[in-house]
Design a protein around this motif. Structure first.
Motif, short mmCIF file in Angstrom:
data_model
loop_
_atom_site.label_atom_id
_atom_site.label_comp_id
_atom_site.label_asym_id
_atom_site.label_seq_id
_atom_site.Cartn_x
_atom_site.Cartn_y
_atom_site.Cartn_z
N GLU A 49 0.83 -1.21 0.00
CA GLU A 49 0.00 0.00 0.00
C GLU A 49 0.86 1.26 0.00
O GLU A 49 0.59 2.22 -0.75
N GLU A 57 3.99 1.41 -1.02
CA GLU A 57 4.71 1.46 -2.30
C GLU A 57 3.84 2.09 -3.38
O GLU A 57 4.35 2.86 -4.22
N ASP A 58 2.56 1.83 -3.38
CA ASP A 58 1.66 2.45 -4.35
C ASP A 58 1.70 3.97 -4.25
O ASP A 58 1.54 4.68 -5.25
N GLU A 59 1.94 4.48 -3.01
CA GLU A 59 2.00 5.92 -2.81
C GLU A 59 3.38 6.48 -3.15
O GLU A 59 3.49 7.53 -3.78
N GLN A 80 6.02 4.91 -4.91
CA GLN A 80 6.44 4.60 -6.28
C GLN A 80 7.96 4.71 -6.47
O GLN A 80 8.44 5.23 -7.48
N GLY A 100 7.82 -3.34 -3.96
CA GLY A 100 6.76 -3.60 -4.93
C GLY A 100 6.30 -5.04 -4.89
O GLY A 100 6.79 -5.86 -4.11
N LYS A 101 5.38 -5.38 -5.77
CA LYS A 101 4.76 -6.71 -5.76
C LYS A 101 5.77 -7.83 -5.97
O LYS A 101 5.60 -8.93 -5.44
N GLU A 135 3.69 -9.86 -2.97
CA GLU A 135 2.31 -10.14 -3.39
C GLU A 135 1.88 -11.52 -2.92
O GLU A 135 0.76 -11.70 -2.44
#
Length: 287
Positions: free
Chosen positions: A201, A203-205, A207, A212-213, A236
Motif C-alpha cells: 500500500e 509502495e503504491d503511494e 512509487q 513492490g509486488k 504479493e
C-alpha cells in the motif's frame, strides 16, 4: 540487585540455567508483557520456575518502575524479558533508572536468543542485514510510512531488512476512555500477510520500487518453537500467506542476496519457479 533476564523466544524452557537459578532465589519475579510474548502463558512459567510471576505491563514499566525497583538495593529482583533484554529500548531505560537511583541499584543482564539473531534460520546471512524497522497497524486515519525511508536506505546498499510486526496487548479503548471508562481492547498481533499488504500500500503511494509486488521477502512465525514456520516469496504472494498463530516477522530481501542465501531460502518458497525467476532476473543480476 536487579537481574534483567532474557527468556528466549518460545517457552519456559528457553531460559538459561543461570537465569533459572536466579529466578528461583529472587525476592520478586516480573515478566515484561507488552513488547513481545512467549508462546506459553504465565501459569506455565510459574509451574516450571516454582515461583509466582508478576505481569509487568507498559504502564507499570514506564510509569511505575519504582514498584519494580523497590528494595532492589538490598534484595534480588528478577525482571524477565522475552527474547534478549536489550532488544527493546524500554529495558535500556530501566537499567538507566537503576544507575540514576540514589543509591544506585546494581544490575546484571543475562542475554538470550532474540528475533534479531534467530532470523538467521531463514538462511539469510546476518552480516547482510541493515537497519531493523517496525511496522504498526494502519488505521483509516493513520498510516505512518517512515519505515519506508529506512528500508530504502538498506535497499540502496543491497541489504536485507528485518521488519518487526506490531502487537497490541492491554491497549486502552480510546472511545471508552473518552466516556470516562477504562476498557482494554482484545490483544492483536500483526501477521506477515498484513505487513506485506501494508508495505504494498505504501509502495503504491511512494512509487520508488522499494517494496513492490515482485520484491522478494521471507515471512517467519514462532521462530525457536517446534512449529516454527518460514515462507518465502514475493510480497504479493506473502500478502495472502497464512503462517498461523503469532508471533510473526518479515524480512525484505536485499538485492545483493548471495547465491548461497538464495539456494537456502528457495526451499521455503511459496512457488519455487516464481522465486527463481525473480531472483535470477533482478537479484542475481546485481552480482
Amino acid at each position: 540487585m536487579l537481574y534483567i533476564i532474557g527468556l528466549g523466544l518460545a517457552d519456559e524452557k528457553d531460559i538459561s540455567v543461570k537465569g533459572l537459578d536466579i529466578v528461583r532465589k529472587a525476592e520478586r519475579v516480573y515478566l515484561e508483557a507488552y513488547t513481545a510474548i512467549l508462546l506459553v502463558d504465565k501459569e506455565q512459567l510459574e509451574a516450571y520456575y516454582g515461583r509466582p510471576v508478576i505481569l509487568a505491563d507498559r504502564e507499570m514499566v514506564e510509569s511505575q518502575s519504582d514498584e519494580i525497583l523497590k528494595d532492589a538495593e538490598t534484595k534480588d529482583v528478577a525482571f524477565l524479558v522475552v527474547g534478549d533484554p536489550f532488544s527493546a529500548t524500554t529495558h535500556t531505560d530501566l537499567a538507566l533508572r537503576c544507575r540514576q537511583n540514589d543509591p544506585p541499584i546494581p544490575t546484571r543482564t543475562l542475554p538470550n536468543a532474540s528475533i534479531l539473531t534467530a532470523v538467521g534460520a531463514t538462511g539469510l546471512s546476518l552480516y547482510n542485514f541493515g537497519q531493523t524497522v517496525s511496522m504498526v497497524f494502519f488505521t483509516d486515519s493513520w498510516k505512518p510510512s517512515s519505515f519506508y525511508d529506512r528500508i530504502a536506505e538498506n535497499a540502496s546498499l543491497g541489504l536485507h531488512t528485518l521488519v518487526l510486526l506490531d502487537i497490541k496487548v492491554k491497549e486502552p479503548d480510546l472511545q471508552a476512555m473518552a466516556r470516562g471508562k477504562i476498557i482494554y481492547e482484545k490483544p492483536r498481533f500483526m501477521t506477515v500477510a498484513q505487513c506485506a499488504s501494508q508495505m504494498l500500500e505504501v509502495e503504491d503511494e511512494r512509487q520508488q520500487g522499494v517494496c513492490g509486488k515482485e520484491a522478494l521477502a521471507v515471512g517467519v512465525a514462532r521462530l525457536g518453537s517446534e512449529d516454527q514456520q518460514i515462507v518465502a516469496g514475493t510480497l504479493e504472494e506473502l500478502s495472502t500467506a497464512d503462517l498461523g498463530r503469532p508471533l510473526h516477522s518479515l524480512v525484505l530481501c536485499g538485492k545483493k542476496m548471495h547465491e548461497m542465501e538464495w539456494e537456502f531460502v528457495r526451499e521455503f518458497a511459496v512457488d519455487q519457479g516464481t522465486f527463481d525467476q525473480v531472483w535470477k532476473s533482478v537479484y542475481g543480476a546485481q552480482k
